[in-house]
Design a protein around this motif. Structure first.
Motif, mmCIF file in Angstrom:
data_model
loop_
_atom_site.group_PDB
_atom_site.id
_atom_site.type_symbol
_atom_site.label_atom_id
_atom_site.label_comp_id
_atom_site.label_asym_id
_atom_site.label_seq_id
_atom_site.Cartn_x
_atom_site.Cartn_y
_atom_site.Cartn_z
ATOM 1 N N TYR A 41 -1.927 -23.255 -9.330
ATOM 2 C CA TYR A 41 -1.906 -21.869 -8.891
ATOM 3 C C TYR A 41 -3.339 -21.486 -8.532
ATOM 4 C CZ TYR A 41 2.410 -21.775 -11.738
ATOM 5 O OH TYR A 41 3.634 -22.034 -12.298
ATOM 6 N N TRP A 42 -3.512 -20.614 -7.555
ATOM 7 C CA TRP A 42 -4.869 -20.198 -7.190
ATOM 8 C C TRP A 42 -4.860 -18.768 -6.664
ATOM 9 C CZ3 TRP A 42 -5.198 -18.838 -2.093
ATOM 10 C CH2 TRP A 42 -4.248 -19.396 -1.217
ATOM 11 N N PHE A 43 -6.025 -18.141 -6.719
ATOM 12 C CA PHE A 43 -6.158 -16.764 -6.265
ATOM 13 C C PHE A 43 -7.474 -16.612 -5.512
ATOM 14 C CE2 PHE A 43 -7.721 -12.362 -7.088
ATOM 15 C CZ PHE A 43 -6.729 -11.670 -6.397
ATOM 16 N N ILE A 44 -7.434 -15.882 -4.409
ATOM 17 C CA ILE A 44 -8.639 -15.594 -3.642
ATOM 18 C C ILE A 44 -8.554 -14.157 -3.149
ATOM 19 C CG2 ILE A 44 -7.633 -16.589 -1.537
ATOM 20 C CD1 ILE A 44 -10.465 -17.374 -0.679
ATOM 21 N N GLU A 45 -9.660 -13.442 -3.281
ATOM 22 C CA GLU A 45 -9.727 -12.050 -2.849
ATOM 23 C C GLU A 45 -11.069 -11.802 -2.170
ATOM 24 O OE1 GLU A 45 -8.980 -7.625 -4.715
ATOM 25 O OE2 GLU A 45 -10.030 -9.088 -5.977
ATOM 26 N N LYS A 46 -11.041 -11.114 -1.055
ATOM 27 C CA LYS A 46 -12.259 -10.740 -0.338
ATOM 28 C C LYS A 46 -12.274 -9.224 -0.188
ATOM 29 C CE LYS A 46 -14.579 -11.036 4.162
ATOM 30 N NZ LYS A 46 -14.545 -11.576 5.531
ATOM 31 N N ASP A 47 -13.376 -8.569 -0.618
ATOM 32 C CA ASP A 47 -13.472 -7.128 -0.448
ATOM 33 C C ASP A 47 -14.287 -6.794 0.795
ATOM 34 O OD1 ASP A 47 -16.191 -7.406 -1.118
ATOM 35 O OD2 ASP A 47 -15.824 -6.912 -3.220
ATOM 36 N N GLN A 48 -14.424 -5.520 1.070
ATOM 37 C CA GLN A 48 -15.083 -5.062 2.290
ATOM 38 C C GLN A 48 -16.536 -5.500 2.363
ATOM 39 O OE1 GLN A 48 -13.228 -3.132 4.685
ATOM 40 N NE2 GLN A 48 -14.914 -3.831 5.964
ATOM 41 N N GLN A 70 -6.121 -10.446 -10.618
ATOM 42 C CA GLN A 70 -7.475 -9.893 -10.527
ATOM 43 C C GLN A 70 -8.170 -9.830 -11.876
ATOM 44 O OE1 GLN A 70 -6.217 -6.204 -8.433
ATOM 45 N NE2 GLN A 70 -7.907 -6.655 -7.036
ATOM 46 N N THR A 71 -7.410 -9.618 -12.933
ATOM 47 C CA THR A 71 -8.013 -9.321 -14.232
ATOM 48 C C THR A 71 -7.755 -10.364 -15.313
ATOM 49 O OG1 THR A 71 -6.045 -8.023 -14.832
ATOM 50 C CG2 THR A 71 -7.884 -6.842 -13.794
ATOM 51 N N ASP A 72 -6.691 -11.141 -15.165
ATOM 52 C CA ASP A 72 -6.299 -12.059 -16.234
ATOM 53 C C ASP A 72 -5.647 -13.294 -15.622
ATOM 54 O OD1 ASP A 72 -5.410 -13.348 -18.514
ATOM 55 O OD2 ASP A 72 -4.047 -11.746 -19.160
ATOM 56 N N SER A 73 -6.458 -14.273 -15.269
ATOM 57 C CA SER A 73 -5.922 -15.463 -14.596
ATOM 58 C C SER A 73 -4.932 -16.212 -15.481
ATOM 59 C CB SER A 73 -7.057 -16.395 -14.166
ATOM 60 O OG SER A 73 -7.818 -16.834 -15.287
ATOM 61 N N GLN A 74 -5.229 -16.341 -16.783
ATOM 62 C CA GLN A 74 -4.322 -17.059 -17.671
ATOM 63 C C GLN A 74 -2.997 -16.319 -17.816
ATOM 64 O OE1 GLN A 74 -4.750 -20.150 -18.903
ATOM 65 N NE2 GLN A 74 -2.634 -19.981 -19.607
ATOM 66 N N GLY A 75 -3.077 -15.000 -17.929
ATOM 67 C CA GLY A 75 -1.854 -14.208 -18.015
ATOM 68 C C GLY A 75 -1.026 -14.321 -16.752
ATOM 69 N N CYS A 76 -1.688 -14.385 -15.604
ATOM 70 C CA CYS A 76 -0.991 -14.545 -14.328
ATOM 71 C C CYS A 76 -0.278 -15.886 -14.268
ATOM 72 C CB CYS A 76 -1.978 -14.400 -13.175
ATOM 73 S SG CYS A 76 -1.231 -14.489 -11.540
ATOM 74 N N MET A 112 -16.593 -11.995 -3.711
ATOM 75 C CA MET A 112 -15.285 -12.648 -3.566
ATOM 76 C C MET A 112 -14.848 -13.226 -4.908
ATOM 77 S SD MET A 112 -14.017 -15.644 -0.923
ATOM 78 C CE MET A 112 -14.150 -14.593 0.512
ATOM 79 N N ILE A 113 -13.614 -12.944 -5.300
ATOM 80 C CA ILE A 113 -13.057 -13.459 -6.547
ATOM 81 C C ILE A 113 -12.208 -14.682 -6.241
ATOM 82 C CG2 ILE A 113 -11.569 -12.949 -8.520
ATOM 83 C CD1 ILE A 113 -12.193 -9.987 -8.076
ATOM 84 N N GLN A 114 -12.402 -15.748 -7.011
ATOM 85 C CA GLN A 114 -11.607 -16.946 -6.807
ATOM 86 C C GLN A 114 -11.338 -17.626 -8.135
ATOM 87 O OE1 GLN A 114 -14.537 -18.371 -3.654
ATOM 88 N NE2 GLN A 114 -12.658 -19.333 -2.956
ATOM 89 N N TRP A 115 -10.146 -18.165 -8.303
ATOM 90 C CA TRP A 115 -9.873 -19.036 -9.435
ATOM 91 C C TRP A 115 -8.747 -20.012 -9.082
ATOM 92 C CZ3 TRP A 115 -4.875 -18.681 -10.987
ATOM 93 C CH2 TRP A 115 -4.219 -17.442 -10.958
ATOM 94 N N LEU A 116 -8.699 -21.089 -9.825
ATOM 95 C CA LEU A 116 -7.667 -22.110 -9.658
ATOM 96 C C LEU A 116 -7.329 -22.665 -11.031
ATOM 97 C CD1 LEU A 116 -7.486 -24.998 -7.089
ATOM 98 C CD2 LEU A 116 -7.373 -25.512 -9.514
#
Length: 281
Positions: free
Chosen positions: A20-27, A138-144, A1-5
């Motif tokens: 801002y925050w991001f969360i991703e869950k894969d299979q 997914q690849t660049d939290s600062q850029g996002c 699982m990818i996460q950042w804040l």
């Protein structure tokens, strides 16, 4: 699982947006399929793939849909449906921020609900492309974060806060360190005026928000410590409860678990949307 804040750093944006925050869950992820989202006085704008399912259940209502949506301030605990892979890029607004922002079809306050009200118009006016933003997340939290700043700045730069919003924001800064009964005097207004302005702006009472903040601080404290470190009597007094039974009743009411049960299953009840768990990569 990818996460950042990441906290909002631009001063104009930080007036209205906490992070801002991001969360991703894969299979393959083995995380809890139905975690709980703690009560939160802050609204979240959730940017998600257009065909992605979302599901939230409160005590009596199930909210389901697909794609991007709002999570409005909620005094109830929501059970999330994380049983399938997902991506969410979140914009966490400060409590009461939506009062000052012009959102078509949005009638303030809207509590304990999930909705796509006014979202299509908002995304179009801000020229938000969820697919591009999610790939960047997914690849660049600062850029996002920089891209979100760029998209949101034209919307937020001209917003003026009225006297009710200004008073409420001052109260929010003092709420965790003051007795509610003393806030009116500290802010040079009557307590009744303060309570009415605060409810008008946030949709919640001062007591409700103070209770939510205390719950978040309590769960963060428990989350960061091993079970063997937890002294429940000390914790009760540390967080302003008269005794351990009072603490037990409070947690049972708020999240449906006793302190010991929470300590054993703490990952099920932490605020995974813009909260403590999002700080873990």
């Amino acid at each position: 699982m990818i996460q950042w804040l990441q906290q909002a750093e631009n001063s104009t944006i930080a007036r209205f947006i906490e992070c801002y925050w991001f969360i991703e869950k894969d299979q393959a992820a083995g995380s809890e399929p139905f975690p709980q989202l703690n009560p939160d006085p802050c609204p979240h704008l959730m940017l998600s793939p257009s065909k992605q399912f979302y599901g939230y259940q409160s005590k009596d209502v199930v909210y389901e849909g697909r794609g991007s949506h709002w999570i409005f301030p909620h005094s109830e605990t929501f059970t999330l449906d994380h049983s399938k892979p997902f991506q969410h890029l979140g914009i966490k607004f400060h409590a009461g921020a939506l009062y000052s922002l012009v959102i078509p079809e949005y009638s303030h306050p809207s509590l304990n609900s999930v909705s796509c009200l006014g979202l299509s118009h908002l995304k179009a006016s801000l020229k938000m492309d969820e697919t591009m933003l999610l790939k960047l997340a997914q690849t660049d939290s600062q850029g996002c974060v920089e891209q979100l700043d760029s998209l949101l700045m034209p919307w937020l730069v001209g917003i003026e806060q009225d006297k009710h919003s200004e008073l409420s924001q001052k109260a929010l800064l003092l709420l965790n360190s003051s007795n509610i009964a003393d806030l009116g005097e500290r802010l040079f207004c009557s307590q009744r005026t303060l309570e009415r302005s605060f409810a008008r702006v946030t949709g919640l009472s001062l007591k409700q928000v103070q209770s939510m903040n205390k719950l978040e601080a309590l769960l963060e404290y428990l989350y960061q410590r091993g079970v063997a470190e937890l002294d429940w009597v000390d914790i009760a007094y540390r967080f302003g409860f008269s005794d351990q039974p009072h603490l037990i009743r409070h947690l049972k009411k708020q999240i449906g678990l006793t302190p010991q049960r929470y300590a054993e299953q703490r990952g099920l009840t932490i605020d995974v949307y813009g909260g403590v768990a999002a700080n873990k990569r």
